[in-house]
Design a protein around this motif. Structure first.
Motif, PDB file in Angstrom:
ATOM      1  N   GLU A  12      23.806  -9.834  33.374  1.00 31.03           N
ATOM      2  CA  GLU A  12      23.307  -8.479  33.646  1.00 31.03           C
ATOM      3  C   GLU A  12      23.380  -7.594  32.414  1.00 31.03           C
ATOM      4  OE1 GLU A  12      25.400  -6.992  37.061  1.00 31.03           O
ATOM      5  OE2 GLU A  12      24.091  -8.108  38.418  1.00 31.03           O
ATOM      6  N   SER A  14      23.201  -8.780  29.300  1.00 31.03           N
ATOM      7  CA  SER A  14      22.445  -9.347  28.193  1.00 31.03           C
ATOM      8  C   SER A  14      20.957  -9.106  28.404  1.00 31.03           C
ATOM      9  CB  SER A  14      22.712 -10.845  28.087  1.00 31.03           C
ATOM     10  OG  SER A  14      24.067 -11.072  27.832  1.00 31.03           O
ATOM     11  N   GLY A  15      20.622  -8.423  29.492  1.00 29.68           N
ATOM     12  CA  GLY A  15      19.215  -8.148  29.777  1.00 29.68           C
ATOM     13  C   GLY A  15      18.460  -9.387  30.230  1.00 29.68           C
ATOM     14  N   GLN A  17      19.221 -11.109  33.395  1.00 29.44           N
ATOM     15  CA  GLN A  17      19.293 -11.353  34.840  1.00 29.44           C
ATOM     16  C   GLN A  17      17.903 -11.297  35.473  1.00 29.44           C
ATOM     17  OE1 GLN A  17      21.785 -12.432  36.670  1.00 29.44           O
ATOM     18  NE2 GLN A  17      20.488 -12.443  38.469  1.00 29.44           N
ATOM     19  N   TYR A  18      17.152 -10.311  35.035  1.00 28.89           N
ATOM     20  CA  TYR A  18      15.798 -10.144  35.565  1.00 28.89           C
ATOM     21  C   TYR A  18      14.949 -11.381  35.242  1.00 28.89           C
ATOM     22  CZ  TYR A  18      11.138  -8.167  36.110  1.00 28.89           C
ATOM     23  OH  TYR A  18       9.846  -7.952  36.480  1.00 28.89           O
ATOM     24  N   GLU A  19      15.139 -11.929  34.054  1.00 26.97           N
ATOM     25  CA  GLU A  19      14.359 -13.105  33.635  1.00 26.97           C
ATOM     26  C   GLU A  19      14.722 -14.322  34.500  1.00 26.97           C
ATOM     27  OE1 GLU A  19      12.012 -12.936  31.304  1.00 26.97           O
ATOM     28  OE2 GLU A  19      12.426 -10.847  30.809  1.00 26.97           O
ATOM     29  N   GLU A  21      15.819 -14.232  37.578  1.00 28.89           N
ATOM     30  CA  GLU A  21      15.256 -14.048  38.919  1.00 28.89           C
ATOM     31  C   GLU A  21      13.733 -14.235  38.906  1.00 28.89           C
ATOM     32  OE1 GLU A  21      16.945 -10.546  40.719  1.00 28.89           O
ATOM     33  OE2 GLU A  21      18.963 -11.284  40.341  1.00 28.89           O
ATOM     34  N   LYS A  30      14.998 -18.730  45.180  1.00 26.55           N
ATOM     35  CA  LYS A  30      15.665 -17.439  45.190  1.00 26.55           C
ATOM     36  C   LYS A  30      17.080 -17.626  44.646  1.00 26.55           C
ATOM     37  CE  LYS A  30      17.252 -14.139  48.594  1.00 26.55           C
ATOM     38  NZ  LYS A  30      17.699 -13.980  49.938  1.00 26.55           N
ATOM     39  N   TYR A  33      24.153 -15.499  45.335  1.00 28.75           N
ATOM     40  CA  TYR A  33      25.439 -15.293  44.677  1.00 28.75           C
ATOM     41  C   TYR A  33      26.532 -15.465  45.720  1.00 28.75           C
ATOM     42  CZ  TYR A  33      21.821 -13.213  41.948  1.00 28.75           C
ATOM     43  OH  TYR A  33      20.642 -13.030  41.276  1.00 28.75           O
ATOM     44  N   PHE A 112      22.905 -18.706  27.229  1.00 25.98           N
ATOM     45  CA  PHE A 112      21.786 -17.810  26.885  1.00 25.98           C
ATOM     46  C   PHE A 112      22.128 -16.809  25.790  1.00 25.98           C
ATOM     47  CE2 PHE A 112      24.244 -16.053  30.346  1.00 25.98           C
ATOM     48  CZ  PHE A 112      24.557 -14.804  29.854  1.00 25.98           C
ATOM     49  N   LYS A 117      13.893 -15.740  27.768  1.00 28.75           N
ATOM     50  CA  LYS A 117      12.837 -15.223  28.640  1.00 28.75           C
ATOM     51  C   LYS A 117      12.624 -16.191  29.797  1.00 28.75           C
ATOM     52  CE  LYS A 117      11.887 -11.506  26.431  1.00 28.75           C
ATOM     53  NZ  LYS A 117      12.878 -10.541  26.902  1.00 28.75           N
TER      54      LYS A 117
END
Lengths: 408, 138, 144
Positions: A12, A14-15, A17-19, A21, A30, A33, A112, A117
C-alpha cells in the motif's frame, strides 16, 4: 470468482496495491485478505516459529497460518514483500514453503519495487487462475485429434502440429510482426505435416502475442506460458507423473516452475535483467562472431574459471569478456564464462524463490545451447534433462491443451 | 467539502454505551453522520461541527471518552472488513481500547495534580552472578 | 503547538495531545487528505510512484519502496512538528506502522530535529499509566 489470498508487506505504501488488484481483476480473480484477530497473532507466530520484528510481517504469518488451518477459504496465494528488505525476503520465502507444505494451494511469490505495474503480474495471476479453474484441462496427458500450438515469444515464434499424440509438423522463425510470424510458422508446420489450415480441429496460442493471434485464428485456447510450457515440457520429457522442475531460459523472461503430475504449484518468472537471459547469449555470440546456435559447442571446449567476470550485467559483463579476449583468453573460455554467468545469476536470483525438485527439465531456445545446459548442471550439481524439441514446449503445450476442447 | 471522520472510543471502565453516544449526537441536531460501533461510534462531517459535537460527547464522561480522527471515510469499501479483512489499524485500536482503563486512571491522578514517580527498572544481573547461580543449580 | 505523535496513529497519544490543548500531527489526517484527493487514482492510500520517489529525501534508493513510501507520508509531518511524543513498545499495529525499519527511522528523524520531545513507554500497569499520563500532561502544559 477465484479468490487469491494476498500475504504482503509494503504494497500500500509502495503504490503497487492498486496494480495488484488491477492484475487480479483482469484475469477474473479477486484479491482477499485473510482476517485475523489480533489475539491470534502471537499464537500463530509461536506455531510458525519465526518471529519477525515488523508487525506487518507478523500479520502475514498469522494470515498464512489461518489459511493452512482452513480457517479462511482461498483458491490461491500471492506472497509479496518489498525488494531489498531482508526481513521481508526471509518471511516471504519461508511462508511460501509453509503454504506448500500445509495446503494444496498454488502459490506465487513476488519481490516488488515501486515501479511494478499490473502487466508484470498478469501472466502470474493468469497462471494462478488457470491452475485453479482449469484443473481438468491441465490434467490432460494425451493429445487427440488434429491440433496446432503457436508460441509467440519475444525472440522467436514457434508452431507445432500434432495428430493423435504425435508431433507431425514443427517450425520456428524469428519474431517479427506478430500475426505474420505466426501464420508463416504455422504454414510451415502444416506443410511438413502434409495438412491444411482447414484440417485443424483446434488451435492453442501462448506467449506474448497469444491474444492477437488467438483472436485472429479463432483459437480454442489462449493461455499464458507458465502452464502451457509446463504441460509441453512434461509431455516432451515423458515426465507427466510425479514431481519435476521446469527451467525455461527464454529470450526475455526466465521461468522456473515446479510441477506435481504436470500441474504447476509454484513458479517464478524473471525479466528484470538482460544479463540473465537468452538475449545476453545472443550479444556474446555476436561479439565472438559465431552464430548463437554454435555458442554451446564453443563453450563446451572452454573453461569459465579462466575468465574474470565481475558483473552479471549485459553491458558491463560484456566489457569484462572483451577485456578477457584482449588479455589473450580463448573465445571458448569466454563462451563458457557467458553461459556460466547466466546460469549463476538464474540460480542466485530465481531458483531461490522455489524449491528445486528433481528432475530438472531444461527447455526453451537456450536449452539447445549445450554450454548453457552444462553450466546449469554444474551449478545445480546434477545434469538437467533436455527433452527432444525442447524449444517447442509452448507450442506443444498449446496443441496438447487445446485438444482438450475436442472432447465433450 | 472538507470532511473529518472521527472515532469516538468509550473506555472499558465507562458506563456510557455506544447507543447513548449516537442518541446524544442525534439530539444535538448538527449536520453530522454518526454510526454506532462496538467500541463507541464514528462521526463524520465538517471539521468545526465534528469538533463541537466532540466537546458535547466528552462532557458525558470526561475521563471515559476518547477520540482520534480516521483517514478513510465512513463505509469506504477500500477499508471494509468484508472486502479486505480487518483494517490495518483495527488491532491497534483493539489493544489501545483495552488500555484506556489504565489511561483513565492515569488521567485521574494527573488531573488531581499527582507527580510522576521514578520507577526503577532492574538492570540485567552481572554475568558473574549468573555464573554463580548456574553453578549453584548444578 | 503542532505535536508529532509516534506511533503516528495512536488513539491514546492523539487524544492526550488534544485533551491538553495542542494539535496532534497524525498519519490519519494525512491519509484523509490523500483519500479525498479525487485527482489521484491509486487506492487505497493514494500513495503514488512520485510519492515513493519523494521519499528519497528521507532514505536512499537502496532502501525498500515500502519505507520510502511511508516516509513520503510521514516525513512532512516530522518536518512541520514543533514538539514530539515518542511512545516505545506500542502494541501490534499494522499498515502504516507495520514496518519496524520505518519506525526506527522515524524515531531517529524526530530525535535529529532536536525538538522538545518526550519519550515514554506503552503502559502495562496502572502505575506505568499513571506516570505516563502525568509526564505527558506536564510535557504538554510546559509547551504553552
Amino acid at each position: 470468482m477465484i479468490k487469491i489470498a494476498q500475504l504482503s508487506c509494503g504494497t500500500e505504501y509502495s503504490g503497487v496495491q492498486y496494480e495488484i488488484e488491477k492484475a487480479s481483476r483482469a484475469v477474473g480473480a479477486k484479491m482477499v485478505y485473510p482476517d485475523v484477530e489480533a489475539s491470534q497473532i502471537d499464537r500463530s507466530i509461536r506455531d510458525f516459529g519465526f518471529n519477525p520484528v515488523s508487525p506487518q510481517l507478523k500479520l502475514m504469518i498469522a494470515r498464512a497460518v489461518h489459511l493452512a488451518e482452513g480457517r479462511y477459504d482461498a483458491d490461491a496465494v500471492f506472497i509479496a514483500t518489498c525488494f531489498r528488505c531482508a526481513e521481508g525476503a526471509l518471511v516471504r520465502n519461508e511462508l511460501r514453503r509453509y503454504i506448500q507444505e500445509h495446503t494444496d494451494l498454488p502459490v506465487v511469490t513476488y519481490s516488488f519495487t515501486e515501479r511494478m505495474k499490473a502487466n508484470q503480474l498478469l501472466t502470474r495471476m493468469e497462471a494462478l487462475v488457470t491452475i485453479v479453474s482449469r484443473k481438468e484441462l491441465l490434467a490432460r496427458e494425451r493429445q487427440i485429434g488434429i491440433t496446432a500450438g503457436i508460441d509467440s515469444g519475444s525472440t522467436t515464434t514457434k508452431a507445432v502440429v500434432m495428430v493423435d499424440n504425435k508431433i507431425v509438423g514443427k517450425a520456428w522463425t524469428g519474431s517479427g510482426e506478430v500475426l505474420e510470424s505466426a501464420q508463416t510458422t504455422l504454414n510451415e508446420a502444416l506443410a511438413e505435416a502434409g495438412l491444411k489450415m482447414s484440417d485443424l480441429e483446434a488451435i492453442g496460442t501462448t506467449g506474448y502475442g497469444r491474444f492477437t493471434i488467438g483472436k485472429q485464428m479463432n483459437a480454442k485456447l489462449v493461455q499464458e506460458e507458465l502452464t502451457t510450457n509446463s504441460k509441453g515440457a512434461v509431455w516432451l520429457a515423458d515426465r507427466q507423473r510425479g514431481e519435476a522442475t521446469i527451467l525455461d531460459i527464454g529470450g526475455m523472461d526466465n521461468k522456473a516452475i515446479t510441477v506435481r503430475d504436470g500441474i504447476p504449484d509454484n513458479f517464478t518468472m524473471g525479466g528484470i535483467c538482460a544479463g540473465a537471459s537468452g538475449r545476453f547469449l545472443e550479444i556474446v555470440s555476436r561479439r565472438l562472431k559465431v552464430e548463437v546456435t554454435e555458442l554451446g559447442a564453443l563453450a563446451d571446449q572452454g573453461d569459465w574459471r579462466k575468465i574474470n567476470m565481475n558483473s552479471y550485467c549485459s553491458v558491463f559483463g560484456i566489457q569484462d569478456l572483451v577485456t578477457s579476449l584482449a588479455e589473450g583468453n580463448t573465445r571458448a573460455d569466454v563462451a563458457a564464462a557467458a553461459c556460466h554467468s547466466v546460469a549463476e545469476q538464474i540460480y542466485e536470483q530465481q531458483l531461490q524463490e522455489i524449491d528445486v525438485r528433481d528432475p530438472v527439465i531444461q527447455v526453451g531456445g537456450t536449452s539447445l545451447i549445450s554450454g548453457m545446459v552444462y553450466a546449469v548442471g554444474e551449478i545445480l550439481g546434477k545434469a538437467p534433462i533436455v527433452p527432444p524439441d525442447s524449444q517447442f514446449i509452448g507450442a506443444v503445450g498449446g496443441a496438447l491443451l487445446s485438444s482438450g476442447f475436442l472432447e465433450g | 467539502m472538507v470532511r473529518e471522520t472521527r472515532l469516538v472510543v468509550i473506555s472499558p471502565l465507562s458506563e456510557i454505551t455506544p447507543d447513548q453516544i449516537t442518541r446524544k449526537v442525534h439530539s444535538l441536531g448538527y449536520e453530522v453522520t454518526v454510526k454506532e460501533t462496538c467500541y463507541g461510534a464514528v462521526l463524520e462531517g465538517p471539521p468545526e461541527t465534528v469538533s463541537k459535537v466532540m466537546q458535547e460527547l466528552r462532557a458525558l464522561d470526561p475521563l471515559g471518552i476518547y477520540s482520534k480522527i480516521r483517514g478513510f471515510p465512513l463505509g469506504d469499501p477500500k477499508r471494509c472488513r468484508a472486502q479486505h479483512g480487518s483494517r490495518p489499524g483495527f488491532s491497534q485500536l483493539q489493544t489501545e481500547w483495552q488500555s484506556l482503563s489504565l489511561v483513565e486512571k492515569g488521567l485521574e491522578c494527573a488531573l488531581r495534580g499527582d507527580k510522576a514517580e521514578d520507577i526503577d527498572i532492574p538492570e540485567r544481573i552481572p554475568v558473574k552472578d549468573l555464573q554463580r547461580f548456574c553453578e549453584e543449580v548444578e | 503547538m503542532k505535536i508529532f505523535i509516534d506511533p503516528p496513529n495512536s488513539l491514546i497519544l492523539f487524544d492526550l495531545v488534544e485533551r491538553f490543548g495542542h494539535e496532534p500531527l497524525s498519519v490519519m489526517a494525512t491519509i484523509q487528505e490523500r483519500v479525498d484527493n479525487l485527482e489521484i487514482d491509486m487506492p487505497p492510500m493514494n500513495v503514488t510512484l512520485t510519492d515513493v520517489k519523494n521519499g528519497l529525501k528521507y532514505a536512499g534508493i537502496e532502501v525498500p519502496s515500502g519505507i520510502r513510501g511511508r516516509l513520503a507520508v510521514w516525513g512532512p509531518l516530522i518536518d512541520q512538528a514543533e514538539a514530539a511524543i515518542i511512545m516505545e513498545d506500542a502494541p501490534y499495529s499494522f499498515g502504516c506502522v507495520g514496518c519496524h525499519r520505518t519506525n526506527l527511522l522515524v524515531d531517529f528523524l524526530v530525535r535529529k530535529r532536536k525538538l522538545p520531545t518526550i519519550e515514554i513507554d506503552y503502559p502495562r500497569t496502572e502505575e506505568d499509566a499513571r506516570n505516563m499520563v502525568i509526564r505527558v500532561k506536564e510535557f504538554l502544559e510546559g509547551l504553552k
